[in-house]
Each structure stands twice: as structure tokens, then as C-alpha cells.
Design an enzyme around this catalytic site. Structure first.
Site, PDB file in Angstrom:
ATOM      1  N   ASP A  67      37.679  45.831  43.891  1.00  0.00           N
ATOM      2  CA  ASP A  67      38.555  44.883  44.588  1.00  0.00           C
ATOM      3  C   ASP A  67      40.026  45.160  44.313  1.00  0.00           C
ATOM      4  OD1 ASP A  67      38.435  44.096  41.930  1.00  0.00           O
ATOM      5  OD2 ASP A  67      37.592  42.126  42.310  1.00  0.00           O
ATOM      6  N   ASN A 128      33.876  30.878  37.619  1.00  0.00           N
ATOM      7  CA  ASN A 128      33.207  30.131  38.698  1.00  0.00           C
ATOM      8  C   ASN A 128      32.027  30.903  39.292  1.00  0.00           C
ATOM      9  OD1 ASN A 128      34.411  32.135  40.166  1.00  0.00           O
ATOM     10  ND2 ASN A 128      35.741  30.806  41.371  1.00  0.00           N
ATOM     11  N   GLU A 135      34.064  34.721  46.224  1.00  0.00           N
ATOM     12  CA  GLU A 135      34.254  33.399  45.655  1.00  0.00           C
ATOM     13  C   GLU A 135      33.132  32.438  46.070  1.00  0.00           C
ATOM     14  OE1 GLU A 135      36.296  33.077  43.347  1.00  0.00           O
ATOM     15  OE2 GLU A 135      38.401  33.149  43.917  1.00  0.00           O
TER      16      GLU A 135
HETATM   17  C1  GLP Z   1      38.751  38.934  38.317  1.00  0.00           C
HETATM   18  C2  GLP Z   1      38.104  40.126  39.058  1.00  0.00           C
HETATM   19  C3  GLP Z   1      36.653  40.263  38.746  1.00  0.00           C
HETATM   20  C4  GLP Z   1      36.445  40.063  37.263  1.00  0.00           C
HETATM   21  C5  GLP Z   1      36.740  38.636  36.896  1.00  0.00           C
HETATM   22  C6  GLP Z   1      36.598  38.323  35.418  1.00  0.00           C
HETATM   23  O1  GLP Z   1      39.223  37.940  39.142  1.00  0.00           O
HETATM   24  N1  GLP Z   1      38.266  40.104  40.466  1.00  0.00           N
HETATM   25  O2  GLP Z   1      36.178  41.533  39.181  1.00  0.00           O
HETATM   26  O3  GLP Z   1      35.091  40.318  36.943  1.00  0.00           O
HETATM   27  O4  GLP Z   1      37.981  38.222  37.395  1.00  0.00           O
HETATM   28  O5  GLP Z   1      37.673  38.820  34.681  1.00  0.00           O
HETATM   29  P1  GLP Z   1      37.711  38.858  33.105  1.00  0.00           P
HETATM   30  O6  GLP Z   1      36.837  39.986  32.709  1.00  0.00           O
HETATM   31  O7  GLP Z   1      39.143  39.104  32.772  1.00  0.00           O
HETATM   32  O8  GLP Z   1      37.206  37.557  32.620  1.00  0.00           O
END
Ligand code: GLP
Length: 231
Positions: A67, A128, A135
């Protein structure tokens, strides 16, 4: 779903790196689906170590990254282009890396097909239950697409920006079908903040309000988590 429960984050990172190294050693031209976030940082550090020790060779690997924010300049230090470059790509000999683009999101799915499909997809999980930037909502969107970010995600990601207002309000993400077509999925979850989402995955139903629950329908998922993220 295979569950690997680790004592701590370090152990999670090593386990995940072993799985990626095995994949690349068995299939040197693997298509790697890679993710950002704080969760995979330890894994990427392990992979760099393995590369420096001559235990892993990325020269034939291609990455399809999960992403990217939209809009964002790719040299912005909060862009996922920048993140992947800083935390992995510039340290290893990966052959090619790709990101979904807002110009033609569905072209990314065609590219994945052309490359023979994603061999191994890494995922973190949002508080979430989001995967990539899929989402929670009434439906799960199949192809790679543009999406607005929820309040919860904007708040969670604000820690990386100067203020919450600076967090982009939209993103482009691999869709649920794109992710589900990967031959193998490695899902990593660390810390108490992820426990609710992880426990929903382990419950019975697939629920678009917790997108990660769709992974229950994938035949080869490994969930790697620490003790805080699971009962
Ligand atoms: C972001 C990314 C995800 C990621 C998630 C968790 O928004 N788009 O791909 O898995 O949040 O992030 P973290 O590993 O920093 O908790």
C-alpha cells in the site's frame, strides 16, 4: 491457520525472517508482497543481517508492496516508498520493487498475475483489524483500489507525523482478492493493542468490520504474534 506464539518481538522477527529466507532459498525468483509499519521492522533487520552473512540472495526477487498513502511525495519520509527503501531495499540486492499507483490501481493486479502471483505476502494488522489499508466497512473490496482512511487509522498512524492533521486521509491498497490470491500469507501482530483484532480472527466468523478475518478462508496463513497479542 497456523499460529506461532512467540515470547517477544525479537523472537517474532526471527521466526518471520526464517520463513522468508526459506521461501527465497527454495524459489530464488520469489514474488514478495511486503508491508510497512513498525511490526515488520525487526523482520527486515533480520533479513538484512542474513543478506550480509550471505544466507539469502534477493537478486532474482521482485517485491509488490502492499500500500501507499495518497497523495504523498515518494521522497516524503512518511511515504511507504521511503520506508521500504530505508528499511530494506537499499540494504539488499533486490531486483525490482513495485507499489500500487493511484493512476491505474487495477493495473497492479494485472502485474501480480503477469509475475505469476505473489508467493509470500507479509501483513501487519491495524488496531481496527485492517490489512493493508482495507478498512472496516460493510463490504470487502476485492481489487487494488483507492480508499479513505478511518478515524482509527488516522489516529494510530499520527504517531509517525508531526500532527494528526498531517496524516494523509486516503491511500491506495492491494484489495482483499489481491491479498487472498497470494500463495502464502505471513501475518504479524505484536502488542496488546492488536489483541482485539487478533482474537476476532480466531473467532468463528468472517466479518467485513474486521477485514483480517477474511484470512480464515486462506489455505496457507501463518500468524506470528507475541504473548501480548493473543490469549
Ligand atoms: C498501517 C499499514 C498496515 C500496517 C498497519 C499496522 O496503517 N497500512 O499495512 O499493517 O498500519 O502498523 P503497525 O505495524 O505500525 O502497527
Amino acid at each position: 491457520m497456523k499460529i506461532i506464539k512467540c515470547k517477544n518481538y525479537e523472537e517474532m522477527s526471527v521466526k518471520a525472517a526464517e520463513i522468508f529466507a526459506q521461501q527465497i532459498n527454495e524459489k530464488p525468483d520469489s514474488v514478495l508482497g511486503l508491508a510497512t509499519g513498525s511490526t515488520p521492522l525487526g523482520l527486515y533487520a533480520e533479513l538484512i543481517k542474513m543478506y550480509n552473512d550471505g544466507k539469502i540472495d534477493f537478486s532474482k526477487c521482485v517485491s509488490l508492496n502492499l500500500d501507499e498513502y495518497s497523495p504523498i511525495a515518494y521522497d516524503n519520509d512518511q511515504s511507504y516508498h521511503y520506508f521500504m527503501n530505508e528499511n530494506l531495499f537499499k540494504h539488499v540486492n533486490i531486483s525490482e520493487s513495485n507499489f500500487p499507483s493511484e493512476d491505474d490501481p487495477k493495473a497492479y493486479d494485472a502485474l501480480a498475475e503477469e509475475l505469476g502471483g505473489i508467493d509470500i505476502q507479509l501483513l501487519g494488522i491495524g488496531e481496527n483489524g485492517h490489512i493493508g489499508f482495507n478498512e472496516p466497512g460493510d463490504v470487502l473490496i476485492a481489487p487494488t483500489h483507492m480508499t479513505g482512511l478511518t478515524e482509527s487509522t488516522i489516529k494510530a498512524n499520527a504517531r509517525f507525523f508531526e500532527s494528526e492533521d498531517d496524516v494523509p486521509k486516503a491511500a491506495i491498497t492491494m484489495g482483499i482478492a489481491t491479498i487472498m490470491k497470494a500463495k502464502k500469507v505471513v501475518l504479524m501482530a505484536s502488542g496488546a493493542k492488536k489483541r482485539d483484532a487478533v482474537m476476532k480472527i480466531l473467532a468463528d466468523n468472517i466479518d467485513p468490520q474486521c477485514p483480517a478475518t477474511i484470512l480464515k478462508a486462506h489455505p496457507d496463513v501463518i500468524l506470528i504474534c507475541d504473548e501480548e497479542a493473543i490469549d
